[in-house]
Design a protein around this motif. Structure first.
Motif, PDB file in Angstrom:
ATOM      1  N   GLY A 182      -3.277  11.931  -0.977  1.00 25.07           N
ATOM      2  CA  GLY A 182      -4.389  11.598  -0.104  1.00 25.07           C
ATOM      3  C   GLY A 182      -5.169  10.366  -0.506  1.00 25.07           C
ATOM      4  N   LYS A 183      -4.788   9.727  -1.585  1.00 26.36           N
ATOM      5  CA  LYS A 183      -5.444   8.504  -2.050  1.00 26.36           C
ATOM      6  C   LYS A 183      -4.540   7.307  -1.732  1.00 26.36           C
ATOM      7  CE  LYS A 183      -8.979  10.461  -4.280  1.00 26.36           C
ATOM      8  NZ  LYS A 183      -8.725  11.888  -3.964  1.00 26.36           N
ATOM      9  N   THR A 184      -5.163   6.184  -1.380  1.00 29.37           N
ATOM     10  CA  THR A 184      -4.409   4.971  -1.066  1.00 29.37           C
ATOM     11  C   THR A 184      -4.412   4.033  -2.265  1.00 29.37           C
ATOM     12  OG1 THR A 184      -4.977   5.136   1.283  1.00 29.37           O
ATOM     13  CG2 THR A 184      -4.233   2.995   0.485  1.00 29.37           C
ATOM     14  N   PHE A 185      -3.229   3.535  -2.603  1.00 30.84           N
ATOM     15  CA  PHE A 185      -3.089   2.653  -3.757  1.00 30.84           C
ATOM     16  C   PHE A 185      -2.421   1.353  -3.341  1.00 30.84           C
ATOM     17  CE2 PHE A 185      -3.233   6.922  -5.459  1.00 30.84           C
ATOM     18  CZ  PHE A 185      -4.160   6.796  -6.477  1.00 30.84           C
ATOM     19  N   CYS A 186      -3.029   0.243  -3.717  1.00 30.56           N
ATOM     20  CA  CYS A 186      -2.371  -1.046  -3.562  1.00 30.56           C
ATOM     21  C   CYS A 186      -1.815  -1.468  -4.914  1.00 30.56           C
ATOM     22  CB  CYS A 186      -3.320  -2.099  -2.992  1.00 30.56           C
ATOM     23  SG  CYS A 186      -4.897  -2.300  -3.846  1.00 30.56           S
ATOM     24  N   PHE A 187      -0.673  -2.142  -4.884  1.00 28.68           N
ATOM     25  CA  PHE A 187      -0.032  -2.577  -6.112  1.00 28.68           C
ATOM     26  C   PHE A 187       0.736  -3.863  -5.826  1.00 28.68           C
ATOM     27  CE2 PHE A 187       2.900   0.189  -3.914  1.00 28.68           C
ATOM     28  CZ  PHE A 187       4.137  -0.433  -4.028  1.00 28.68           C
ATOM     29  N   PRO A 188       0.913  -4.730  -6.813  1.00 29.42           N
ATOM     30  CA  PRO A 188       1.572  -6.017  -6.562  1.00 29.42           C
ATOM     31  C   PRO A 188       3.038  -5.816  -6.202  1.00 29.42           C
ATOM     32  CG  PRO A 188       1.148  -5.720  -8.904  1.00 29.42           C
ATOM     33  CD  PRO A 188       0.431  -4.617  -8.204  1.00 29.42           C
TER      34      PRO A 188
ATOM     35  N   ASN B  35       0.833  -1.193   0.000  1.00 28.97           N
ATOM     36  CA  ASN B  35       0.000   0.000   0.000  1.00 28.97           C
ATOM     37  C   ASN B  35       0.870   1.246   0.000  1.00 28.97           C
ATOM     38  OD1 ASN B  35      -2.913  -0.970   0.389  1.00 28.97           O
ATOM     39  ND2 ASN B  35      -1.827  -2.090   1.994  1.00 28.97           N
ATOM     40  N   GLU B  36       0.469   2.223  -0.801  1.00 26.27           N
ATOM     41  CA  GLU B  36       1.147   3.507  -0.837  1.00 26.27           C
ATOM     42  C   GLU B  36       0.107   4.619  -0.867  1.00 26.27           C
ATOM     43  OE1 GLU B  36       3.276   5.575   0.084  1.00 26.27           O
ATOM     44  OE2 GLU B  36       4.986   4.671  -0.964  1.00 26.27           O
ATOM     45  N   ILE B  37       0.481   5.799  -0.388  1.00 30.03           N
ATOM     46  CA  ILE B  37      -0.425   6.942  -0.365  1.00 30.03           C
ATOM     47  C   ILE B  37       0.149   8.041  -1.246  1.00 30.03           C
ATOM     48  CG2 ILE B  37      -1.524   8.721   1.066  1.00 30.03           C
ATOM     49  CD1 ILE B  37      -1.341   6.746   3.413  1.00 30.03           C
ATOM     50  N   LEU B  38      -0.662   8.501  -2.205  1.00 30.02           N
ATOM     51  CA  LEU B  38      -0.303   9.628  -3.061  1.00 30.02           C
ATOM     52  C   LEU B  38      -1.474  10.600  -3.115  1.00 30.02           C
ATOM     53  CD1 LEU B  38       1.368   7.815  -6.118  1.00 30.02           C
ATOM     54  CD2 LEU B  38       2.535   9.022  -4.273  1.00 30.02           C
TER      55      LEU B  38
ATOM     56  N   ALA C 261       7.186  10.795  -6.952  1.00 26.53           N
ATOM     57  CA  ALA C 261       5.901  10.346  -7.510  1.00 26.53           C
ATOM     58  C   ALA C 261       4.783  11.277  -7.040  1.00 26.53           C
ATOM     59  CB  ALA C 261       5.612   8.910  -7.094  1.00 26.53           C
ATOM     60  N   GLN C 262       4.848  11.691  -5.785  1.00 29.17           N
ATOM     61  CA  GLN C 262       3.882  12.653  -5.253  1.00 29.17           C
ATOM     62  C   GLN C 262       3.970  13.975  -6.012  1.00 29.17           C
ATOM     63  OE1 GLN C 262       1.557  12.504  -2.729  1.00 29.17           O
ATOM     64  NE2 GLN C 262       1.112  14.702  -2.611  1.00 29.17           N
ATOM     65  N   LYS C 263       5.186  14.466  -6.217  1.00 29.18           N
ATOM     66  CA  LYS C 263       5.364  15.738  -6.925  1.00 29.18           C
ATOM     67  C   LYS C 263       4.953  15.623  -8.391  1.00 29.18           C
ATOM     68  CE  LYS C 263       8.825  17.786  -3.891  1.00 29.18           C
ATOM     69  NZ  LYS C 263      10.117  18.502  -3.801  1.00 29.18           N
ATOM     70  N   MET C 264       5.159  14.449  -8.980  1.00 23.65           N
ATOM     71  CA  MET C 264       4.710  14.237 -10.347  1.00 23.65           C
ATOM     72  C   MET C 264       3.196  14.346 -10.450  1.00 23.65           C
ATOM     73  SD  MET C 264       5.083  10.831 -12.740  1.00 23.65           S
ATOM     74  CE  MET C 264       6.864  10.841 -12.671  1.00 23.65           C
ATOM     75  N   GLN C 265       2.504  13.711  -9.506  1.00 21.83           N
ATOM     76  CA  GLN C 265       1.050  13.792  -9.490  1.00 21.83           C
ATOM     77  C   GLN C 265       0.575  15.232  -9.304  1.00 21.83           C
ATOM     78  OE1 GLN C 265      -1.136  11.449 -10.138  1.00 21.83           O
ATOM     79  NE2 GLN C 265       0.210   9.666 -10.187  1.00 21.83           N
ATOM     80  N   GLU C 266       1.216  15.930  -8.390  1.00 19.01           N
ATOM     81  CA  GLU C 266       0.838  17.325  -8.144  1.00 19.01           C
ATOM     82  C   GLU C 266       1.069  18.187  -9.380  1.00 19.01           C
ATOM     83  OE1 GLU C 266       1.921  17.258  -3.356  1.00 19.01           O
ATOM     84  OE2 GLU C 266       3.288  18.211  -4.793  1.00 19.01           O
TER      85      GLU C 266
END
Length: 371
Positions: A194-200, A189-192, A212-217
């Motif tokens: 304010g959203k939580t994402f699960c990934f394999p 699980n990771e948080i970006l 990754a956070q700054k990329m999203q922003e």
């Protein structure tokens, strides 16, 4: 020039630019982008974060009594790594524990392709989750014995999640679709934003969480410049759905397209977990984009792999006449080849996101608008 922080620099096949001051590294990357895209260097926005201790994933190689990274210029030799200075400190803690328990056993011989223990993929997220995926030689007679040793290690390990993956001797990947989970889950699980994402555990997710956070922003800041409430968003090569989910509130509807089945499974899970009502995730090759019904006006975020976009995918995308295409690339050479194919679009903005300090690699984001 500066003194490298890492004692293995020069022999390890990982970092390549620790001897160069960080500001100069950024200058070099900016110059390279400007030349490749034929734009003015001063127009490129530069976004950075930590110079060291940033990686949330490391793939270590077992060879003889060593566990580390391949030597520079050599496939068959491994540098024994006690601590990696570009890694999340938790990864180094888990590496130390692995070293103490497993380096005196029958590890893999890279030349003869014999032995049992091949790789240790270690991940640690900013949400406090972490994992080890051990990769064993499928062809070894000792794989069952090693499986039992890893099961004995699991209860005393600080790793929240532990997997064992199996790979034929002739292959050299650090992942496999044949695996068993012996502790925790098969995902992280990771948080970006304010959203939580699960990934394999073995799947793709950006290796630098802060960036990754700054990329999203940054991508969201581009979209906020436009009137999108009645528009549709296509998240192409969408992985587990980060861009589509984070920006779903800006659009009438969102379509996430990805060709990797496990990623789409988790994209749909992430849509549900984040209570996104206007998004869907589809398992589809980008070359078959024409099969998908998309609304207009259309905005696109495209984040293809290093190989870039297939010509058929480019043609399908152009036929939809998007208002804006945000192209995210980790391969500048491929990006420079593909941008001229979008003849009816012009570059509005370019950003350098330094996801990989101490290397020559970076992420480039290009905002394309219709002429």
């Amino acid at each position: 020039m500066t003194i490298p922080l890492c004692p293995y620099f020069g022999s390890c096949g990982g970092c390549t630019t620790q001897h160069i001051e960080y500001e100069k590294q950024l200058e070099n990357k900016t110059i390279t982008i400007a030349r490749s895209l034929r734009i003015q260097r001063e127009t490129i926005k530069v976004i950075t974060d930590q110079e060291y201790h940033y990686r949330n994933r490391m793939d270590f190689v077992f060879a003889g009594s060593k566990i580390g990274i391949r030597e520079r210029g050599s496939f068959y030799k491994v540098v024994d790594i006690e601590k990696c200075v570009i890694s999340n400190p938790k990864i180094n803690d888990l590496l130390t524990a692995i070293r103490q328990h497993f380096t005196q056993i029958n590890t893999f011989d890279l030349k003869t392709k014999t032995g049992v223990m091949r790789h240790a993929l270690i991940r640690a997220t900013s949400a406090g989750d972490n994992a080890i995926s051990f990769v064993l030689n499928e062809d070894s007679s000792k794989k069952e014995l090693m499986t039992e040793k890893i099961k004995d290690f699991a209860p005393i390990s600080q790793a929240n999640n532990i997997q064992i993956a199996f790979l034929e001797a002739e292959h050299d990947e650090s992942t496999s679709d044949r695996f068993i989970t012996i502790k925790g889950n098969e995902y992280l699980n990771e948080i970006l934003c304010g959203k939580t994402f699960c990934f394999p555990i073995q799947g793709f997710f950006q290796n630098n969480t802060a960036m990754a956070q700054k990329m999203q922003e940054y991508v969201r800041s581009i979209l906020l410049q436009y009137s999108t409430k009645q528009a549709s968003l296509l998240d192409l090569y969408g992985g587990v759905g980060t861009f589509g989910i984070i920006n779903a509130d800006l659009f009438k509807d969102v379509t996430i397209i990805e060709s990797v089945s496990p990623a789409i499974h988790y994209a749909n899970q992430n849509i549900t977990n984040n209570q996104i009502k206007n998004a869907k995730a589809l398992l589809l090759d980008a070359k078959s984009l024409g099969r998908v019904k998309l609304g207009t006006p259309l905005y696109v975020i495209a984040d293809p792999p290093r190989t870039g976009m297939d010509q058929k995918a480019i043609d399908q995308l152009k036929s939809r006449n998007p208002e804006v295409i945000i192209y995210i690339s980790c391969n500048l050479e491929q990006l420079a080849k593909e941008l001229p194919k979008f003849k009816s679009y012009k570059i509005k903005s370019v950003a350098l996101l330094d996801l990989f300090p101490q290397t020559n690699h970076c992420e480039t984001i290009v905002e394309l608008v219709r002429k």
